[in-house]
Design an enzyme around this catalytic site. Structure first.
Site, mmCIF file in Angstrom:
data_model
loop_
_atom_site.group_PDB
_atom_site.id
_atom_site.type_symbol
_atom_site.label_atom_id
_atom_site.label_comp_id
_atom_site.label_asym_id
_atom_site.label_seq_id
_atom_site.Cartn_x
_atom_site.Cartn_y
_atom_site.Cartn_z
ATOM 1 N N ASP A 394 0.775 -1.172 0.121
ATOM 2 C CA ASP A 394 -0.039 -0.054 -0.017
ATOM 3 C C ASP A 394 0.904 1.315 0.046
ATOM 4 O OD1 ASP A 394 -2.472 -0.856 -0.439
ATOM 5 O OD2 ASP A 394 -3.012 -1.146 1.895
ATOM 6 N N TYR A 475 -10.251 0.014 2.854
ATOM 7 C CA TYR A 475 -9.916 -0.058 4.260
ATOM 8 C C TYR A 475 -9.269 1.278 4.962
ATOM 9 C CZ TYR A 475 -9.467 -4.885 5.215
ATOM 10 O OH TYR A 475 -10.039 -6.250 5.787
ATOM 11 N N ASP A 532 14.654 1.506 15.292
ATOM 12 C CA ASP A 532 16.004 1.711 15.565
ATOM 13 C C ASP A 532 16.210 2.355 17.048
ATOM 14 O OD1 ASP A 532 19.003 2.473 15.731
ATOM 15 O OD2 ASP A 532 18.916 3.526 13.956
ATOM 16 N N PHE A 668 19.356 -7.509 3.090
ATOM 17 C CA PHE A 668 19.934 -6.820 4.253
ATOM 18 C C PHE A 668 20.803 -7.878 5.145
ATOM 19 C CE2 PHE A 668 17.005 -2.799 5.062
ATOM 20 C CZ PHE A 668 16.763 -2.711 3.600
ATOM 21 N N GLU A 672 26.423 -10.395 9.083
ATOM 22 C CA GLU A 672 27.128 -9.316 9.889
ATOM 23 C C GLU A 672 27.117 -9.517 11.546
ATOM 24 O OE1 GLU A 672 27.769 -5.585 6.712
ATOM 25 O OE2 GLU A 672 25.872 -6.049 7.819
ATOM 26 N N HIS A 689 -6.598 -12.636 8.381
ATOM 27 C CA HIS A 689 -7.829 -11.793 8.347
ATOM 28 C C HIS A 689 -8.824 -12.980 7.351
ATOM 29 C CE1 HIS A 689 -10.691 -7.954 7.946
ATOM 30 N NE2 HIS A 689 -11.219 -9.057 8.598
HETATM 31 CU CU LIG Z 1 -8.406 -7.422 6.296
#
Ligand SMILES: [Cu+2]
Ligand SMILES: *[C@@H]1O[C@H](CO)[C@@H](O)[C@H](O)[C@H]1NC(C)=O
Ligand SMILES: *[C@@H]1O[C@H](CO)[C@@H](O)[C@H](O)[C@H]1NC(C)=O
Ligand SMILES: *[C@@H]1O[C@H](CO)[C@@H](O)[C@H](O)[C@H]1NC(C)=O
Ligand SMILES: *[C@@H]1O[C@H](CO)[C@@H](O)[C@H](O)[C@H]1NC(C)=O
Ligand SMILES: *[C@@H]1O[C@H](CO)[C@@H](O)[C@H](O)[C@H]1NC(C)=O
Ligand SMILES: *[C@@H]1O[C@H](CO)[C@@H](O)[C@H](O)[C@H]1NC(C)=O
Ligand SMILES: *[C@@H]1O[C@H](CO)[C@@H](O)[C@H](O)[C@H]1NC(C)=O
Ligand SMILES: *[C@@H]1O[C@H](CO)[C@@H](O)[C@H](O)[C@H]1NC(C)=O
Ligand SMILES: *[C@@H]1O[C@H](CO)[C@@H](O)[C@H](O)[C@H]1NC(C)=O
Ligand SMILES: *[C@@H]1O[C@H](CO)[C@@H](O)[C@H](O)[C@H]1NC(C)=O
Length: 792
Positions: A394, A475, A532, A668, A672, A689
């Site tokens: 989205d 939504y 973070d 990523f 490390e 859902h």
């Molecule tokens: Cu939903």
């Protein structure tokens, strides 16, 4: 036309093109224009003292002010100012999307720590190259700002691990595609008339619409670009029911290239049957054996206004919370900087993801450098292609421009302090007023209490909430960050609005049957967040504590004892840092600093744990729809080393080429060390859902919510809750009260003007949206609404 329009999305900057579902237009009934009223009162931001001299005959002074909070620093995460953006857009008039380029942490930290200069401001500019056979988007950085003879325009590549901030656009001609779909519809018009009592002509007034699944399918071998498109009856009432009204008939198109005459139909699907050609479909339809079902029409089942009978006594005004003495927190609206009690933080806001928080300090020390949503995935499944091909990432549509004004007294208490948000569109800044709310709230249960032989005490659970709502088509996502006196931060997302339903036909394994021809289409929501944490500096480790069953021999026991114990360990490297919450939540994780043990030798840190049963990762393994563009959705929690080159786990236009995303989160992870390094966590909120009849007419926030709690672990020598004086202790001797202590806190005893608990909803600004969300029609961009030029 009804096609996803990345091209236009980019041109318009943030055109809020669509929805969590491209099928469904918001229903803007003719004559039902959004309410838009002139702004009659500026929103005041006031910092107030608690008045201890109030009594029940005086009236509450909710407007008393102290000086407005001033941020000690400038908000280097704040959106570009109007001037900054204008200077960039004037730089080159093909730059169409302009936003702050998030400063590197390595430049920002010295400034935040008072040890370095303010980092140069850079903007990120997305340019669309449209006049080519292979149109694409490309990212640039422009800076330093303001524009001077030192300012340069350079390709922006370093945040993108594809190596280049560039994305091909495979459906750059939505207007032509709309005509193409109308042509297809004309070729089966008799069938559409019979099945749906209407056809699709590419006009907003059509009784049925047709929309593609997102993302497009790109054949890795041939390069062919194809799309499934399903017919959907248009809503007939004023409610936003478009996503419930599925028609079940879908057609696959090949839209490779920019020459519409080369586009073709690749087949039809209905009720479990696939037809390879239009002719095959037509002859099957007409040969007398074809079965079809009339789609359930729009009606009362999708209406959200209350239905009779009313609940007993429900007409009596319910309890409501009040803020008797004005806000007890400070807001620097210039810098979007908040101070509440012992917390302070900056708010940032972007087109892609909406609110993000930076530099969260608690009791004078930074605990979080950055906290914010990165991407929101809704992945559907179904027997038929329409649902099976649906997977929304989205941030493509943008949470920023879809964060509309909040409904005072409903979305947030009427006393909440409101902030505006702004975004850029066609070189102009647009604003949504009152789209972030900030307020204190009593949780309604105490944070702590105890009854003992001769006293009882209880501490109020007052906390600070920062909230916004973004409506992506069908939504509504409510985003919330809540700060508590025990040092914890609760990160929550809630979902409401209309589900994206499926046609009920050969679909029982993919949802519940919830209306005549409607399936509550199963899907997973996964919302990825970056966290973070910096615990006493940036050098931190990831501690794991398991509670494990065990059988132990103790010298003091007669026999082996079945019991449990702890297993404390550290996640050493990124190889082991893709984590799922353990069954029975038997493992807990905390970012700690091994170099700063407390006086008992324990490492101070902040734990991260699920706060609700819903904290889903994606069920589907290696999604055929999303390929490498949603690797962040595969686990509950991840830990990686912080890198200036990895500012975000996703890229908003990844759904245009899921196999080769501009940011592939998996990259990523390269083994490390996570031992006393600058760590970044990514966690997922979400839920599996499976909508049922209780999702009609709308999904409810009360069950569709997901929380993760970030809370101190051995960080203080005792719980900081003890500092709040909003506490009462009653001392008694047998049945006699011998003392009542409130520690300097006073209940508000004034007369309160209850009109403050009701917002004036007639002054709601319904129309700051300048481009309709879906379908986006470039020839009529303001369809159903009036452009507002002056706000901002
Ligand atoms: Cu939903
Ligand atoms: C929000 O926008 C309105 C209209 O421009 C303005 O009056 C108000 O002061 C703004 N609020 C903040 C906090 O900037
Ligand atoms: C209560 O308020 C009234 C009116 O403001 C004032 O005259 C009176 O002294 C107050 N009483 C106390 C106990 O503060
Ligand atoms: C941020 O860091 C990257 C990697 O070191 C560097 O290439 C880039 O120029 C920096 N960005 C800014 C705005 O300084
Ligand atoms: C930039 O402009 C300033 C005056 O505005 C001038 O002093 C300086 O020499 C210029 N620098 C360059 C590299 O042209
Ligand atoms: C639609 O059909 C018309 C008439 O047959 C044709 O001229 C036009 O090229 C077609 N357009 C598309 C995009 O298919
Ligand atoms: C079919 O649609 C027309 C309007 O286009 C409407 O007048 C008619 O009542 C509809 N028929 C049915 C059976 O719904
Ligand atoms: C009708 O079409 C169906 C579906 O293609 C096919 O299975 C069936 O054999 C056809 N019947 C006749 C009589 O052609
Ligand atoms: C304790 O945790 C470590 C690290 O995860 C693991 O290797 C070890 O097997 C665990 N011990 C027990 C008894 O579970
Ligand atoms: C995902 O599936 C594709 C297609 O089957 C396969 O080529 C690829 O290797 C898989 N990737 C992973 C990470 O499993
Ligand atoms: C509510 O807002 C409307 C529109 O701005 C205004 O006309 C009306 O006077 C307001 N009502 C109150 C009670 O303030």
């Amino acid at each position: 036309m009804r096609i996803l329009s990345p091209a236009l999305l980019a041109i318009s900057g943030l055109a809020a093109v669509a929805s969590a579902s491209p099928f469904y237009m918001k229903n803007f009934a003719p004559g039902k224009k959004p309410i838009r009223k002139p702004i009659d009162k500026p929103v005041a931001f006031k910092n107030a003292v608690l008045h201890t001299d109030q009594n029940s005959t005086g009236s509450c002074d909710a407007s008393s002010t102290l000086s407005t909070t001033k941020s000690p620093l400038q908000n280097i995460f704040a959106a570009l100012t109007e001037e900054e953006a204008a200077s960039v857009t004037n730089w080159d008039n093909v730059i169409v999307l302009v936003e702050l380029l998030q400063p590197n942490k390595s430049d920002a930290l010295p400034y935040l720590n008072g040890e370095g200069p303010k980092p140069d401001r850079y903007s990120k500019a997305t340019i669309q190259f449209q006049a080519t056979l292979e149109p694409y988007l490309k990212e640039f950085m422009v800076g330093p700002l303001p524009v001077s003879n030192e300012t340069t325009l350079q390709p922006l590549d370093y945040p993108f691990n594809k190596g280049v901030g560039m994305q091909r656009i495979y459906n750059a001609d939505p207007e032509q595609y709309g005509i193409f779909l109308a042509n297809i519809s004309a070729s089966v018009e008799d069938i559409l008339m019979e099945m749906f009592n209407g056809t699709y002509t590419n006009s907003p007034d059509d009784p049925i619409t047709i929309g593609p699944s997102d993302p497009l399918w790109i054949d890795d071998k041939t390069g062919a670009v194809t799309s499934w498109n399903e017919y959907t009856p248009s809503p007939t009432g004023m409610y936003g029911t478009g996503s419930l009204l599925r028609g079940g008939l879908a057609v696959r198109t090949d839209l490779t290239g920019r020459d519409p005459s080369k586009w073709s139909v690749l087949g039809w699907y209905y009720n479990g049957e696939f037809f390879k050609t239009t002719d095959e479909f037509k002859s099957a339809f007409h040969n007398g054996t074809f079965e079809y079902f009339k789609p359930t029409p729009d009606g009362d089942w999708g209406v959200t206004a209350p239905n009779a009978p009313a609940l007993p006594h429900d007409e009596i005004p319910p309890p409501v919370s009040v803020q008797p003495a004005g806000p007890r927190f400070g807001v620097d609206t210039e810098e979007t900087y908040i101070e509440w009690m012992d917390y302070s933080f900056f708010i940032g806001f972007t087109r892609d993801t909406g609110i993000r928080l930076f530099d969260i300090k608690y009791k004078g020390e930074r605990i979080v450098y950055e906290l914010g949503m990165q991407e929101a995935l809704a992945h559907y499944a179904g027997m038929g292609p329409g649902q099976s091909a649906l997977s929304f990432l989205d941030s493509y549509y943008g949470f920023g421009p879809n964060a509309f004004e909040l409904v005072g007294g409903y979305d947030c208490p009427a006393y909440a302090t409101m902030l505006n948000t702004s975004f850029y569109w066609r070189e102009a800044r647009r604003s949504h007023q009152n789209s972030i709310c900030i307020f204190e709230l009593d949780a309604g249960y105490p944070a702590a209490r105890h009854t003992a032989l001769n006293y009882v005490y209880a501490t109020k659970n007052v906390h600070l909430v920062v909230r916004s709502v973004s409506t992506l088509g069908n939504y509504d996502y409510m985003f919330e960050y809540a700060f508590f006196h025990d040092g914890s931060i609760h990160v929550t997302v809630r979902a409401s609005g209309y589900i994206a339903a499926a046609f009920w036909a050969a679909n029982a394994d993919y949802g519940f049957h919830i209306q005549d021809t409607v399936s509550g289409s199963m899907h997973d929501h996964v919302l990825n967040y970056k966290l973070d944490l910096d615990i006493h500096g940036t050098k931190n480790s990831l501690m794991k504590v398991d509670v494990i069953p065990t059988t132990e021999n103790y010298p003091w026991a007669d026999e082996p004892r079945n019991t449990m114990k702890l297993n404390k360990s550290f996640i050493a490297t990124e190889d082991d840092s893709k984590i799922n919450w353990a069954p029975n939540l038997a493992s807990s994780y905390a970012v700690v600093n091994k170099d700063t043990p407390n006086k008992w030798g324990e490492y101070p840190g902040y734990r991260i744990s699920p706060g609700t049963a819903n904290t889903a990762h994606l069920t589907i393994i290696n999604s055929t729809n999303l390929k490498n563009s949603a690797r962040f959705a595969e686990h509950h929690l991840y830990a990686v080393q912080q890198k200036d080159t990895e500012p975000r786990s996703a890229y908003p236009f990844s759904s245009l080429d899921p196999a080769r995303p501009v940011v592939d989160f998996d990259k990523f992870f390269d083994g490390e060390s996570l031992d006393q390094e600058d760590l970044v966590l990514y966690f997922n909120l979400g839920m599996h859902h499976v909508p049922d009849t209780q999702d009609l007419p709308n999904t409810v926030f009360t069950t569709a919510q997901s929380t993760v709690i970030i809370s101190p672990q051995n960080y203080f020598l005792q719980n900081p809750i003890r500092q709040t004086i909003q506490q009462a202790e009653v001392d008694y001797d047998l049945e006699t009260v011998v003392g009542v202590q409130t520690f300097g806190s006073e209940p508000a005893m004034c007369a309160y003007d209850m009109s403050n608990t009701a917002a004036n909803l007639s002054s709601y600004h319904g129309g700051d949206l300048v481009v309709r969300k879906w379908p986006y029609d470039p020839s009529n961009p303001f369809f159903g609404m009036t452009e507002v030029e002056t706000i901002g």
